[in-house]
Design an enzyme around this catalytic site. Structure first.
Site, mmCIF file in Angstrom:
data_model
loop_
_atom_site.group_PDB
_atom_site.id
_atom_site.type_symbol
_atom_site.label_atom_id
_atom_site.label_comp_id
_atom_site.label_asym_id
_atom_site.label_seq_id
_atom_site.Cartn_x
_atom_site.Cartn_y
_atom_site.Cartn_z
ATOM 1 C CB THR A 163 -1.260 -0.135 0.903
ATOM 2 O OG1 THR A 163 -2.162 1.096 1.175
ATOM 3 C CG2 THR A 163 -0.671 0.194 2.284
ATOM 4 C CE LYS A 184 -2.356 0.715 -3.097
ATOM 5 N NZ LYS A 184 -3.273 0.250 -2.950
ATOM 6 N N GLY A 218 -3.232 10.936 -7.759
ATOM 7 C CA GLY A 218 -2.624 10.182 -7.118
ATOM 8 C C GLY A 218 -2.902 8.603 -7.898
ATOM 9 N N GLY A 219 -2.134 7.321 -6.922
ATOM 10 C CA GLY A 219 -2.600 6.202 -7.713
ATOM 11 C C GLY A 219 -3.746 5.954 -7.387
ATOM 12 C CE1 TYR A 235 -9.251 1.557 3.251
ATOM 13 C CE2 TYR A 235 -10.061 0.968 6.127
ATOM 14 C CZ TYR A 235 -9.082 0.752 5.178
ATOM 15 O OH TYR A 235 -7.408 1.147 5.083
#
Ligand code: S3P
Length: 413
Positions: A52, A56, A118-119, A196
């Site tokens: 993570t 990544k 971003g990613g 989340y």
């Protein structure tokens, strides 16, 4: 470490809990500092990994092969060691496709705004492309090569039909942040937030208020983990596994919040729920009393109702950040809409609706110390309790039966 997740900061990760519901390999969370990544990857002292933020992309040079989605996105979140060779995958892609499906949002032919660059933004764009979105616009803090800024998005792209938030705005503990003003987008059909924690960000709650299909990032987190575990073990889980684990984790994390009139039994029901469900039961009035070191009538006398409400608001905000708790609140908590918005982020709100004739006034309740005061509060607040709650429980029965009804409802998803 044989199986686990590497990242710079992992204290809030749910991955271990998810993997422990899936298989019996030991799954560790390993925080790896930036200058340790090289030796960690070269030692190859693992069977399989999740990766993570912020590694990544950084792990890619250590891999022998990467799959189609990982190479398309330029990010890897799953690495498997097969006889000394390292294979990289991107199961976030599958996670986000599943999230769209679960939310019932159809992206085909639609105009989508992806917030952040971003990613996760790259994943969102690849997924939207895969789902056949008609136009994909990336929004960042600063306009640069192919990325527009928020001001431009709110002025020139008000016809967007889907918004996907991939920024950390609104994430724990800064839960009051919201990346964009939804009132500008009259054609919105779907809002996805990759965050989340909290379960429902302000963005999600704003979308819900407008009746727009919306979903937070928990389903994506679970779906990517299930797919990663399949790759780890080279097996396929039965259909419905993502749904099953998602529901379990959601229930583990969701608070049960009790609102209602003074003397309606919130604290008693809260204590019973705590015992039955083996969860910590908190009572906002008790927290206020212990923090202030005096009883509620004294706080009202010394600081007035306004002073009391300010303390209450702070305590409620702190409690709302927690997960998996029982939260019994003071009768006046609903008077400040901010309290309810915070409580909704991580909780299901139950209105303990005890009939007026069963509410017994007590002297330690400054706003409900006699029958007339209770009646007045009841008339003023009844509709607010109703509109603030997710579920009304008629409490014309003993507290254990009220608790029973809440448990039954809570575990019926
Ligand atoms: C209040 C209710 C009390 C307490 C304070 C104010 C109210 O909690 O927070 O006296 O405005 O209704 P209970 O609901 O537990 O009586």
């Amino acid at each position: 470490m044989k199986y686990g997740c590497i990242g710079e900061r992992l204290s809030h990760s749910f991955s271990r809990e998810i993997h422990s519901l899936l298989a019996d390999y030991p799954y560790e969370l390993r925080e790896v500092a930036r200058d340790e990544l090289d030796s960690f990857m070269k030692e190859v002292n693992f069977c399989a990994l999740n990766v993570t933020i912020p590694y990544k992309e950084a792990v890619i040079p250590y891999l022998d092969e990467i799959d189609e989605h990982a190479s398309l996105i330029g990010a890897v979140n799953t690495v498997v060691n097969r006889n000394g060779k390292l294979y990289g995958f991107n199961t976030d892609f599958y996670g986000m496709v599943s999230l769209f499906e679960h939310a019932g949002i159809d992206a085909s032919g639609k105009k989508a705004l992806v917030l952040g660059s971003g990613g996760t933004s790259k994943t969102a764009r690849a997924v939207l492309c895969h789902l056949g979105a008609g136009e994909i616009v990336t929004v960042g803090r600063v306009a640069r090569g192919g990325i527009i800024d928020y001001g431009t998005a709110e002025k020139e792209h008000t016809d967007a039909e889907i918004i996907v938030n991939t920024t950390p705005l609104g994430m724990y503990p800064n839960v009051d942040a919201c990346p964009i003003d939804l009132s500008r987008f009259a054609s919105l059909e779907g809002v996805i937030d990759a965050i989340y924690n909290p379960l429902r960000t302000r963005l999600i709650l704003e979308a819900k208020k407008r009746g727009i299909k919306t979903e937070g990032g928990l389903y994506m987190l679970v779906a990517q983990a299930v797919r990663a575990s399949e790759i780890f073990l080279d097996k396929t889980y039965p259909r419905g596994t993502v749904e099953r684990i998602y529901k379990k984790i959601l229930l583990q994390k969701e608070n049960i919040v009790l609102i209602g009139m003074p003397a309606s039994g919130k604290s008693t029901v809260g204590r019973i729920l705590g015992e039955r469900l083996d969860r910590e039961a908190l009572d906002t009035d008790e927290l206020i009393i212990s923090e202030e070191g005096c009883d509620i009538p004294t706080i009202f006398r010394e600081l007035g109702e306004g002073g009391f409400r300010n303390i209450e608001c702070r305590i409620v905000n702190n409690c709302s950040l927690l997960s998996g708790k029982i939260l019994a609140t003071g009768g006046g908590v609903v008077l400040n809409p901010t309290n309810i918005e915070h409580l909704k982020q991580n909780g299901k709100i139950y209105f303990i609706d005890r009939p007026l004739h069963l509410l017994v006034p007590t002297e330690d309740r400054p706003l409900a110390s006699d029958k007339a005061a209770i009646e007045k509060r009841f008339m003023e607040r009844y509709d607010i309790y109703l509109s603030s709650s997710d579920k009304r429980i008629i409490a014309d029965k003993d507290a254990p039966l009220v608790a029973e009804e809440i448990i039954k409802d809570f575990y019926t998803l």
